[in-house]
Enzyme design. Sequence first.
Site, PDB file in Angstrom:
ATOM      1  N   GLU A 180     -52.119  24.715 -52.674  1.00  0.00           N
ATOM      2  CA  GLU A 180     -51.744  25.258 -53.976  1.00  0.00           C
ATOM      3  C   GLU A 180     -50.711  26.376 -53.810  1.00  0.00           C
ATOM      4  O   GLU A 180     -50.849  27.236 -52.941  1.00  0.00           O
ATOM      5  CB  GLU A 180     -53.005  25.798 -54.656  1.00  0.00           C
ATOM      6  CG  GLU A 180     -52.796  26.485 -55.981  1.00  0.00           C
ATOM      7  CD  GLU A 180     -54.096  27.045 -56.545  1.00  0.00           C
ATOM      8  OE1 GLU A 180     -54.125  27.367 -57.747  1.00  0.00           O
ATOM      9  OE2 GLU A 180     -55.087  27.161 -55.787  1.00  0.00           O
ATOM     10  N   LYS A 222     -52.135  22.284 -63.517  1.00  0.00           N
ATOM     11  CA  LYS A 222     -53.546  22.650 -63.381  1.00  0.00           C
ATOM     12  C   LYS A 222     -54.166  22.827 -64.769  1.00  0.00           C
ATOM     13  O   LYS A 222     -53.544  23.410 -65.661  1.00  0.00           O
ATOM     14  CB  LYS A 222     -53.649  23.939 -62.574  1.00  0.00           C
ATOM     15  CG  LYS A 222     -55.040  24.379 -62.168  1.00  0.00           C
ATOM     16  CD  LYS A 222     -54.932  25.608 -61.268  1.00  0.00           C
ATOM     17  CE  LYS A 222     -56.280  26.078 -60.755  1.00  0.00           C
ATOM     18  NZ  LYS A 222     -56.137  27.230 -59.812  1.00  0.00           N
ATOM     19  N   CYS A 239     -56.865  22.891 -57.169  1.00  0.00           N
ATOM     20  CA  CYS A 239     -57.960  23.818 -56.868  1.00  0.00           C
ATOM     21  C   CYS A 239     -59.108  23.792 -57.882  1.00  0.00           C
ATOM     22  O   CYS A 239     -59.966  22.928 -57.830  1.00  0.00           O
ATOM     23  CB  CYS A 239     -57.397  25.227 -56.721  1.00  0.00           C
ATOM     24  SG  CYS A 239     -58.515  26.356 -55.820  1.00  0.00           S
TER      25      CYS A 239
END
Length: 337
Positions: free
Chosen positions: A3, A72, A120
């Site tokens: 990330e 994300k 993540c």
Amino acid sequence: FPEQVLGGYPAEDLIQWRGFVAAQWNELHRFAEETRELGTVFVLGITLAHRGHLYNTAAVVHRGQVRGLVPKEKLPTYNVFYEARTFSRGVPGQVDEVQGVPFGDLVFEFDFGVLAVEVCEDIWSPDGPMRRRCYAGAELMVNISASPYRMGVMGTRREMLATRSGDNQCTLAYVNSVGANDGLIFDGGGFVFQNGRPMLEAERWVEGWSSAVVDLDRTVRLRTENTTWRTDCIEARESGAKRPTHISLDGAGADRSMLRYPGPAHGSFFLPSPVAGRSAREEFCEDLLDALCLGVGDYLEKTRAFKGLGIALSGGRDSLLTLLIAWRYLQKRFADL
């Protein structure tokens, strides 16, 4: 790659500087150009500016082109995290373009299988985008992370990732950032699980790469069995819920027709490795020492303010521990000399 690998994590207020964000876009395309001759599909993390918003994004790169950008969705705002302060979240069913590159809730159809990516925190929630994308046909999930070190985190990660892979009947590849910042330590490592079964656990505390061979045909076969997953998948499709957009890349040239699925190197296909594991006490102590070693070593190297290490020993246990940490760092850092 992890990330925010191009800009670093956490970027904090640096991403408020337009030049910092624009430079990542330029470096992403330079990376694509430099890897044009490779058949590998790369996934790496960047900050992306789009329509007045900033996104924590996973970029899919293959054969010299950025094939897609996936933002994300789960932005953590607990503990050391404060992402929602500067980042905007991705939205289910979102589809758009950034300078001609597909952006949003995407699934990628390659000749070797159907790939989906996430970032993540997306994987730490059972109702994250993985479920939606697996229902849409994704067989291989890639999660790029910058998950900080904390005591006992490896057991938590291992159990959680195995559960996600099993619950979503997918092959899951996970990679984590490694290195120390002023206030955070990232312990690195990575995993590959196939439908909940462990296939690979990568080494922590060091930069490097690991590989595993998986059988996506097995994933497809398990999905055809009369399981609750198949029933839930059908119900999700019938519900009319927002679904990801498929990007077809079958002709992209990633020819894997000659791949064969091997057994483990030690030859005991259905048995665990003969290597004995560490006790809980050993694992606790070694984990803590590795974290201290990485923190001291990266501080020494990244600040560039020191020319060497000097240890003054008083004979107490605290100074002995300091010597052990310094020796351990030097041993790991210069093992090849």
